[in-house]
Design a protein around this motif. Structure first.
Motif, mmCIF file in Angstrom:
data_model
loop_
_atom_site.group_PDB
_atom_site.id
_atom_site.type_symbol
_atom_site.label_atom_id
_atom_site.label_comp_id
_atom_site.label_asym_id
_atom_site.label_seq_id
_atom_site.Cartn_x
_atom_site.Cartn_y
_atom_site.Cartn_z
ATOM 1 N N LEU A 1 0.868 -1.185 0.000
ATOM 2 C CA LEU A 1 0.000 0.000 0.000
ATOM 3 C C LEU A 1 0.903 1.232 0.000
ATOM 4 O O LEU A 1 1.855 1.297 0.791
ATOM 5 N N ALA A 2 0.628 2.160 -0.903
ATOM 6 C CA ALA A 2 1.319 3.461 -0.871
ATOM 7 C C ALA A 2 0.283 4.524 -0.501
ATOM 8 O O ALA A 2 -0.822 4.549 -1.061
ATOM 9 N N LEU A 3 0.620 5.355 0.480
ATOM 10 C CA LEU A 3 -0.244 6.474 0.902
ATOM 11 C C LEU A 3 0.514 7.753 0.581
ATOM 12 O O LEU A 3 1.653 7.939 1.027
ATOM 13 N N THR A 4 -0.098 8.629 -0.241
ATOM 14 C CA THR A 4 0.616 9.861 -0.599
ATOM 15 C C THR A 4 -0.170 11.107 -0.194
ATOM 16 O O THR A 4 -1.396 11.081 -0.065
ATOM 17 N N GLY A 5 0.590 12.170 -0.045
ATOM 18 C CA GLY A 5 0.032 13.486 0.246
ATOM 19 C C GLY A 5 0.658 14.506 -0.679
ATOM 20 O O GLY A 5 1.417 14.168 -1.598
ATOM 21 N N SER A 6 0.380 15.764 -0.422
ATOM 22 C CA SER A 6 0.752 16.838 -1.353
ATOM 23 C C SER A 6 2.258 16.941 -1.584
ATOM 24 O O SER A 6 2.702 17.488 -2.597
ATOM 25 N N LEU B 1 3.519 22.119 -7.469
ATOM 26 C CA LEU B 1 2.268 22.429 -6.760
ATOM 27 C C LEU B 1 2.556 22.633 -5.271
ATOM 28 O O LEU B 1 3.292 21.852 -4.668
ATOM 29 N N PRO B 2 1.977 23.678 -4.664
ATOM 30 C CA PRO B 2 2.253 23.957 -3.252
ATOM 31 C C PRO B 2 1.646 22.891 -2.340
ATOM 32 O O PRO B 2 0.613 22.291 -2.678
ATOM 33 N N THR B 3 2.308 22.653 -1.226
ATOM 34 C CA THR B 3 1.721 21.759 -0.218
ATOM 35 C C THR B 3 0.757 22.593 0.628
ATOM 36 O O THR B 3 0.468 23.739 0.297
ATOM 37 N N PHE B 4 0.263 21.986 1.684
ATOM 38 C CA PHE B 4 -0.721 22.692 2.526
ATOM 39 C C PHE B 4 -0.062 23.361 3.715
ATOM 40 O O PHE B 4 -0.329 24.505 4.050
ATOM 41 N N GLY C 1 2.926 27.063 2.020
ATOM 42 C CA GLY C 1 1.798 26.151 1.852
ATOM 43 C C GLY C 1 0.475 26.886 1.662
ATOM 44 O O GLY C 1 0.334 28.060 2.004
ATOM 45 N N LEU C 2 -0.484 26.158 1.135
ATOM 46 C CA LEU C 2 -1.794 26.738 0.829
ATOM 47 C C LEU C 2 -2.485 27.260 2.088
ATOM 48 O O LEU C 2 -3.187 28.257 2.056
#
Ligand code: BV8
Length: 235
Positions: free
Chosen positions: A11-16, A24-27, A32-33
């Motif tokens: 399983l791969a779990l990804t985020g920004s 693309l900016p992260t949060f 961050g956003l």
């Protein structure tokens, strides 16, 4: 690497963070956003009810940036890893569609995506092009409002996708956690709360709340570290 080579189920779990090298900016990181905007105003049902034009202006801007961006080596590495493992699941919190464009197939978009708008009342849907939703077309003919097809704070995740993600986490031999601050639930729980025997590896630039609890930490950019891992597996 041995655990990954022997893994029958990944399983791969990804985020920004995995999309940072696509521009693309992260949060929550620097720039961050969430640094320039209040979460409650933009990513919540109440914020949308209060000011749908502000919310759509923000998502239209993000959507345009998503369409200008391209998948990076990290996205492609995960798409290639999927071809090497019969039971591979990619659960992403991202709504930028870059994993889909990189060719990932068994992809669970836990927080939705920006390819469509849907009516908050009758669930009518319409595809979104790079210009997003015209701000004078938010009101739907049924009396509802067209909203981004994503999951806001306080909203449940898509039931089917979430169930598949839970099952994948429960049977995984290896869980790769890539580019997420691991602070948003329930997605973050997939990393360490479903399977005590899974080998968990985190790829991130910084320490996160789960770093101390994982088996292996790769401190570096996903666009560099993921290709390294997948190339080593393919050789
Ligand atoms: C739910 C929308 C229940 C899409 C997002 C009170 C009321 C209700 C719920 C709650 C509550 N209090 C807490 C909760 C739960 C809440 C939550 O977790 N809050 C947190 C903040 C405390 N969760 C929810 O509300 C969820 N729903 O619980 O519903 C329910 C059940 C039944 C019925 C009704 C209700 C919904 C959560 C989804 C919210 N939507 N976004 C959008 O606009 O994009 S969340 C938002 O955060 C994004 O989706 C994002 O994906 C997600 C996680 O952020 P990350 O992706 O991790 O990004 P971040 O910037 O944080 O971190 C980036 C990381 O990358 C950093 O670590 C950085 O170091 C790293 N990095 C940077 N560059 C690189 C890199 N790593 C590698 N390489 C690089 N180059």
């Amino acid at each position: 690497m041995t655990r990954l080579r022997r893994a029958r189920c990944i399983l791969a779990l990804t985020g920004s963070g995995i999309s940072a090298e696509s521009g693309l900016p992260t949060f929550r990181g620097t720039g961050g956003l969430w640094h320039d905007h209040r979460v409650e105003e933009l990513a919540s049902p109440a914020g949308f009810a209060r000011d749908p034009v502000l919310v759509w202006s923000w998502y239209n801007q993000r959507l345009a940036a998503h369409r200008r961006a391209s998948p990076n080596a990290g996205h492609y590495a995960l798409a290639h890893l999927e071809t090497l493992c019969a039971d591979f699941t990619l659960a992403t919190q991202n709504v930028d569609s870059l994993h889909k464009r990189a060719g990932s197939r068994n992809l669970l978009e836990l927080h939705g995506n920006l390819r469509e708008a849907r009516c908050s009342s009758c669930d009518a849907r319409r595809p979104l092009d790079a210009s997003g939703l015209p701000l004078d077309e938010i009101e739907h003919e049924c009396g509802g409002r067209m909203r981004p097809d994503i999951v806001w704070f306080g909203e449940p995740l898509p039931r089917g996708a979430w169930l598949q993600a839970e099952r994948a986490a429960s049977r995984a031999d290896v869980i790769l956690v890539v580019g997420t601050s691991a602070v948003v639930y329930p997605a973050a729980a997939l990393a360490t709360r479903y399977n005590a025997s899974a080998y968990v590896a985190e790829i991130n630039l910084e320490e996160t709340p789960i770093s101390a609890g994982v088996d292996f930490v790769l401190r570096g950019p996903a666009a560099r570290e993921l290709p390294r891992i997948v190339n080593a597996l393919s050789s």
